[in-house]
Design an enzyme around this catalytic site. Sequence first.
Site, PDB file in Angstrom:
ATOM      1  N   MET A  15      30.592  51.654  81.701  1.00 16.19           N
ATOM      2  CA  MET A  15      29.755  52.474  81.095  1.00 16.19           C
ATOM      3  C   MET A  15      28.420  51.582  81.076  1.00 16.19           C
ATOM      4  O   MET A  15      27.454  52.294  81.310  1.00 16.19           O
ATOM      5  CB  MET A  15      30.116  52.546  79.370  1.00 16.19           C
ATOM      6  CG  MET A  15      31.521  52.978  79.168  1.00 16.19           C
ATOM      7  SD  MET A  15      31.843  54.382  79.721  1.00 16.19           S
ATOM      8  CE  MET A  15      33.102  54.221  80.876  1.00 16.19           C
ATOM      9  N   ASP A  16      28.543  50.480  81.462  1.00 17.13           N
ATOM     10  CA  ASP A  16      27.208  49.633  81.398  1.00 17.13           C
ATOM     11  C   ASP A  16      26.862  49.891  82.874  1.00 17.13           C
ATOM     12  O   ASP A  16      25.642  50.159  83.007  1.00 17.13           O
ATOM     13  CB  ASP A  16      27.565  48.109  81.389  1.00 17.13           C
ATOM     14  CG  ASP A  16      27.416  47.511  80.046  1.00 17.13           C
ATOM     15  OD1 ASP A  16      27.179  48.300  79.295  1.00 17.13           O
ATOM     16  OD2 ASP A  16      28.014  46.181  80.038  1.00 17.13           O
ATOM     17  N   LEU A  17      27.961  50.067  83.938  1.00 19.81           N
ATOM     18  CA  LEU A  17      27.364  50.347  85.235  1.00 19.81           C
ATOM     19  C   LEU A  17      26.822  51.673  85.339  1.00 19.81           C
ATOM     20  O   LEU A  17      25.976  52.020  86.101  1.00 19.81           O
ATOM     21  CB  LEU A  17      28.612  50.037  86.075  1.00 19.81           C
ATOM     22  CG  LEU A  17      29.074  48.677  86.141  1.00 19.81           C
ATOM     23  CD1 LEU A  17      30.243  48.575  87.151  1.00 19.81           C
ATOM     24  CD2 LEU A  17      27.919  47.746  86.578  1.00 19.81           C
ATOM     25  N   ALA A  32      23.278  51.747  84.133  1.00 20.39           N
ATOM     26  CA  ALA A  32      22.615  51.011  85.121  1.00 20.39           C
ATOM     27  C   ALA A  32      22.102  52.003  86.197  1.00 20.39           C
ATOM     28  O   ALA A  32      21.034  51.854  86.567  1.00 20.39           O
ATOM     29  CB  ALA A  32      23.121  49.907  85.701  1.00 20.39           C
ATOM     30  N   ASP A  52      30.392  47.821  75.807  1.00 20.26           N
ATOM     31  CA  ASP A  52      30.884  48.745  76.707  1.00 20.26           C
ATOM     32  C   ASP A  52      32.442  49.320  76.177  1.00 20.26           C
ATOM     33  O   ASP A  52      32.738  50.548  76.451  1.00 20.26           O
ATOM     34  CB  ASP A  52      31.234  48.201  78.074  1.00 20.26           C
ATOM     35  CG  ASP A  52      31.934  48.861  79.136  1.00 20.26           C
ATOM     36  OD1 ASP A  52      31.165  49.727  79.927  1.00 20.26           O
ATOM     37  OD2 ASP A  52      33.028  49.209  79.358  1.00 20.26           O
TER      38      ASP A  52
END
Length: 408
Positions: free
Chosen positions: A177-179, A182, A149
């Site tokens: 960025m991960d979220l 997702a 991230d």
Amino acid sequence: MFRAARMRLAAPQMMRGMRVLELANVLAGPTVGQYLGELGASVVKVETPSGDVTRTWRLPRETTPDDRSAYFRTANMNKRSIAVDIRTDAGLAIVHRLASESDVVLASYKPGDAEKLRVDYETLARLNPRVVYGEITGYGPANRRPGYDAIVQAEAGFQYINGDPDGPPTKLPVALMDLLAAHQLKQSVILALWQRDRTGAGSHVHVSLVKAAVSALANQASGYLHAGVVPARLGSDHPSICPYGTVFETKDAQLLVLAVGSDRQYATLCEELAVVVKPEHRTNVGRVKDAGRCKSGLAAAIGRRDRAPLLESLARLSVPAGAVNAMDDVFRMREANELVVRDEAGGFVGLRQVASDDFSPGGSPPEEESAYLPAPHKSEHAAPILESLGYSKDDIAALAAPGVVVLL
């Protein structure tokens, strides 16, 4: 013994009967798994024998031996866990049997690793042609770089534009960025399931961290692509609206933020603050061009008012403004607490991923009451999962002895 927190879900159990196999760790993939679990899917989280790495990501104040760190609890409610060494033939057979019964598989391997481990889409689709394989990578299937991230924040431009004008580029304090990835994968998986209902066939859906990040640059990207403006760091300010995002300090040493998006709102704000509207500040274009003087005049007036009564006045006048809240203030908000799941003793269980209040037809409340399950201990459910696959107690003991499966 922990008793699962029981409360009425914000959404009906629309995924009830769906089986999800989670071969992902850290944040992006597990966030999708928890989301589907909250909607009623049965989620099996397959971990390595050492466990999801976020089990060890502890805050200094986390001193208990519990293997469910605060970070791990972020994205692992409503799952059952089994720790398997899939590098072994026996371990791989377990995963293949789980995949053959699953509607969705979530994976977050570095490109090429899933193929080496024989848990890639092509392999699993031969076992289960109806499976929807949701995959997250850093940079796409053709790029073997692992995705982190913080690195993607920097490379996708977020870090460069975040921070004070005179300070260095600053990483966002949440793994956004991960979220973002997702959220993209949640949508893709649900659409793929909808498509499967129409065609009967599964599919492979893929999201990369970097594309999810760039797609979310919004006005910062279009400002460059359309007008050729390379965004600069503006602190909390907005490049094309003023005052929007600007933080001000009140008389009682509290902070608030304004989000004035129209000339009418600005005029109302100035009337409330007894600030004379300069001719050059009557339009947003003028305020943006003369942002420094515009903000300084407001700062002086806001500095003569206490925060709470000022926010009440601005809310009554429909001028967008809000308090700058620390985390303890956030969870004094009713809206925030409605997302917190606690056990019957009041202990923290998790934070819901499903933020929608009601998916029911016609807006009617859901009829079912469903238990939220706490994030699992590593391999907490290994024995019952294996038994459901037809393994006997002797079989399970034989798998545990060489470390193919971890038993509690």
